[in-house]
Scaffold this motif. Structure first.
Motif, PDB file in Angstrom:
ATOM      1  N   VAL A   8      -6.223  12.668  -3.449  1.00 36.41           N
ATOM      2  CA  VAL A   8      -7.735  11.800  -3.308  1.00 36.41           C
ATOM      3  C   VAL A   8      -8.366  12.067  -4.595  1.00 36.41           C
ATOM      4  CG1 VAL A   8      -9.661  10.848  -2.240  1.00 36.41           C
ATOM      5  CG2 VAL A   8      -7.629  11.225  -0.941  1.00 36.41           C
ATOM      6  N   GLY A   9      -8.148  11.260  -5.802  1.00 34.72           N
ATOM      7  CA  GLY A   9      -9.208  11.680  -6.744  1.00 34.72           C
ATOM      8  C   GLY A   9     -10.486  11.248  -6.904  1.00 34.72           C
ATOM      9  N   SER A  13      -5.728  10.937   6.084  1.00 36.26           N
ATOM     10  CA  SER A  13      -4.487  11.615   6.860  1.00 36.26           C
ATOM     11  C   SER A  13      -2.988  11.109   6.591  1.00 36.26           C
ATOM     12  CB  SER A  13      -4.662  11.161   8.384  1.00 36.26           C
ATOM     13  OG  SER A  13      -5.723  11.784   8.882  1.00 36.26           O
ATOM     14  N   THR A  14      -3.238   9.712   5.804  1.00 37.49           N
ATOM     15  CA  THR A  14      -2.029   8.835   5.494  1.00 37.49           C
ATOM     16  C   THR A  14      -1.667   9.473   4.067  1.00 37.49           C
ATOM     17  OG1 THR A  14      -2.933   6.991   6.559  1.00 37.49           O
ATOM     18  CG2 THR A  14      -0.902   6.550   4.766  1.00 37.49           C
ATOM     19  N   VAL A  15      -2.507  10.065   3.147  1.00 38.47           N
ATOM     20  CA  VAL A  15      -2.305  10.618   1.922  1.00 38.47           C
ATOM     21  C   VAL A  15      -1.591  12.003   2.334  1.00 38.47           C
ATOM     22  CG1 VAL A  15      -3.295  11.708   0.022  1.00 38.47           C
ATOM     23  CG2 VAL A  15      -4.048   9.440   0.759  1.00 38.47           C
ATOM     24  N   THR A  35       0.752  -1.249   0.021  1.00 42.73           N
ATOM     25  CA  THR A  35       0.109  -0.125  -0.038  1.00 42.73           C
ATOM     26  C   THR A  35       0.807   1.437   0.041  1.00 42.73           C
ATOM     27  OG1 THR A  35      -2.006  -0.973   0.985  1.00 42.73           O
ATOM     28  CG2 THR A  35      -1.611   1.176   1.181  1.00 42.73           C
ATOM     29  N   ARG A  36       1.822   1.181   0.832  1.00 41.00           N
ATOM     30  CA  ARG A  36       2.852   2.286   0.658  1.00 41.00           C
ATOM     31  C   ARG A  36       3.450   2.542  -0.686  1.00 41.00           C
ATOM     32  NH1 ARG A  36       5.017  -0.278   5.431  1.00 41.00           N
ATOM     33  NH2 ARG A  36       7.262  -0.287   4.461  1.00 41.00           N
ATOM     34  N   GLY A  52     -12.061   4.357   8.698  1.00 41.17           N
ATOM     35  CA  GLY A  52     -10.962   4.070   7.818  1.00 41.17           C
ATOM     36  C   GLY A  52     -10.534   5.024   6.626  1.00 41.17           C
ATOM     37  N   VAL A  53     -11.477   5.746   6.097  1.00 37.97           N
ATOM     38  CA  VAL A  53     -11.323   6.613   4.918  1.00 37.97           C
ATOM     39  C   VAL A  53     -10.626   7.862   5.701  1.00 37.97           C
ATOM     40  CG1 VAL A  53     -12.447   8.095   3.266  1.00 37.97           C
ATOM     41  CG2 VAL A  53     -13.263   5.791   3.677  1.00 37.97           C
ATOM     42  N   ARG A  54     -10.833   8.271   6.944  1.00 38.23           N
ATOM     43  CA  ARG A  54     -10.266   9.399   7.503  1.00 38.23           C
ATOM     44  C   ARG A  54      -8.842   8.998   7.751  1.00 38.23           C
ATOM     45  NH1 ARG A  54     -15.467  10.066  10.773  1.00 38.23           N
ATOM     46  NH2 ARG A  54     -16.744  11.951   9.808  1.00 38.23           N
TER      47      ARG A  54
END
Length: 259
Positions: free
Chosen positions: A176-177, A161-163, A132-133, A155-157
């Motif tokens: 996030v497209g 934050s990870t993005v 994933t990374r 999970g989306v939040r």
């Protein structure tokens, strides 16, 4: 050429199904798509009826530079698929000790061979592990499937934050497209509430089109094909064709904004 990552840190939200069927829909519209399976569970490969034989090269060999995409691709419904295998789980443990491990995919995609494609779809595992990374480090943008239930929102939040963290450290262009609601029923109050909550958080990143609950979508993966080939007239197939049109509208809009 555009690299699109399909990510959600929660499993069972239709991530691989979105990747497969959107790829098939774009292929039917004449676009050249390669779909790279980076999940050791190999659901994207299995969804197209592809099984890597023991000892045969697969996506790991591409990541470490021992095979090219043309060595690995299996074509289904006009889409080129780079398959995965359960062996990728063991390979992940080995790669975690390697320098530059989060940039393997980005380095592998930095060649002329992939430039023949319009879109490179990368299906990631449902957790923030090595692969994933790698997708977050390589992608131009990510597509986030979200099941219309409240447990999905956390999970989306976390992914958002990870993005933002990856934007700062490894991939400044990443964004996030789009967020796509899956198994969505606008007649259900909870589904509508989730839709409003997602829109309040992501705004226009939430796609107007959504994927309805449809048994044919599930059956198609078991039959080793996209829902567009399995039952072209079902609600699931119609939803993915409409989603593909909106996807292309957004791609054109994003292209205009960056020129």
């Amino acid at each position: 050429m555009k690299i699109i990552g399909f990510c959600n840190l929660k499993g069972g939200v239709g991530k691989t199904t979105l990747c497969q069927n959107l790829a098939a829909a774009l292929s039917s519209m004449g676009y050249r798509v390669v779909a790279i399976d980076l999940d050791p569970q190999s659901n994207l490969s299995a969804g197209w009826g592809i099984e890597v034989q023991e000892g045969a090269p697969y996506v790991y060999d591409y990541l470490i530079g021992e095979a090219s995409i043309s060595d690995l691709v299996v074509r289904r419904e006009g889409v080129d698929i780079v398959p995965s295998s359960l062996d990728l789980a063991v390979a992940e443990l080995q790669l975690e000790r390697e320098p530059g491990r989060d940039s393997l995919l980005r380095s592998a995609l930095d060649n002329d061979e992939v430039r023949e494609y319009d879109y490179i779809f990368c299906d990631s595992p449902p957790q923030l592990g090595l692969f994933t990374r790698n997708v977050l480090a390589a992608a131009d943008e990510i597509m986030v499937p979200l099941e219309s239930e409240f447990y999905s929102l956390a999970g989306v939040r976390l992914l958002d934050s990870t993005v933002k963290l990856f934007q700062k450290r490894l991939n400044r262009a990443l964004f996030v497209g789009g967020v796509v609601l899956t198994r969505h029923n606008p007649k259900v109050i909870m589904n509508r509430e989730v839709q409003r909550e997602v829109f309040s958080y992501f705004g226009d990143s939430l796609y107007r089109r959504y994927i309805r609950q449809n048994i044919s979508v599930v059956e198609a993966s078991g039959a080793g094909m996209s829902v567009l080939s399995y039952d072209a007239s079902c609600n699931g197939a119609r939803d993915y064709r409409l989603l593909a049109k909106e996807f292309m509208e957004r791609q054109r809009e994003n292209g205009q904004k960056t020129t």
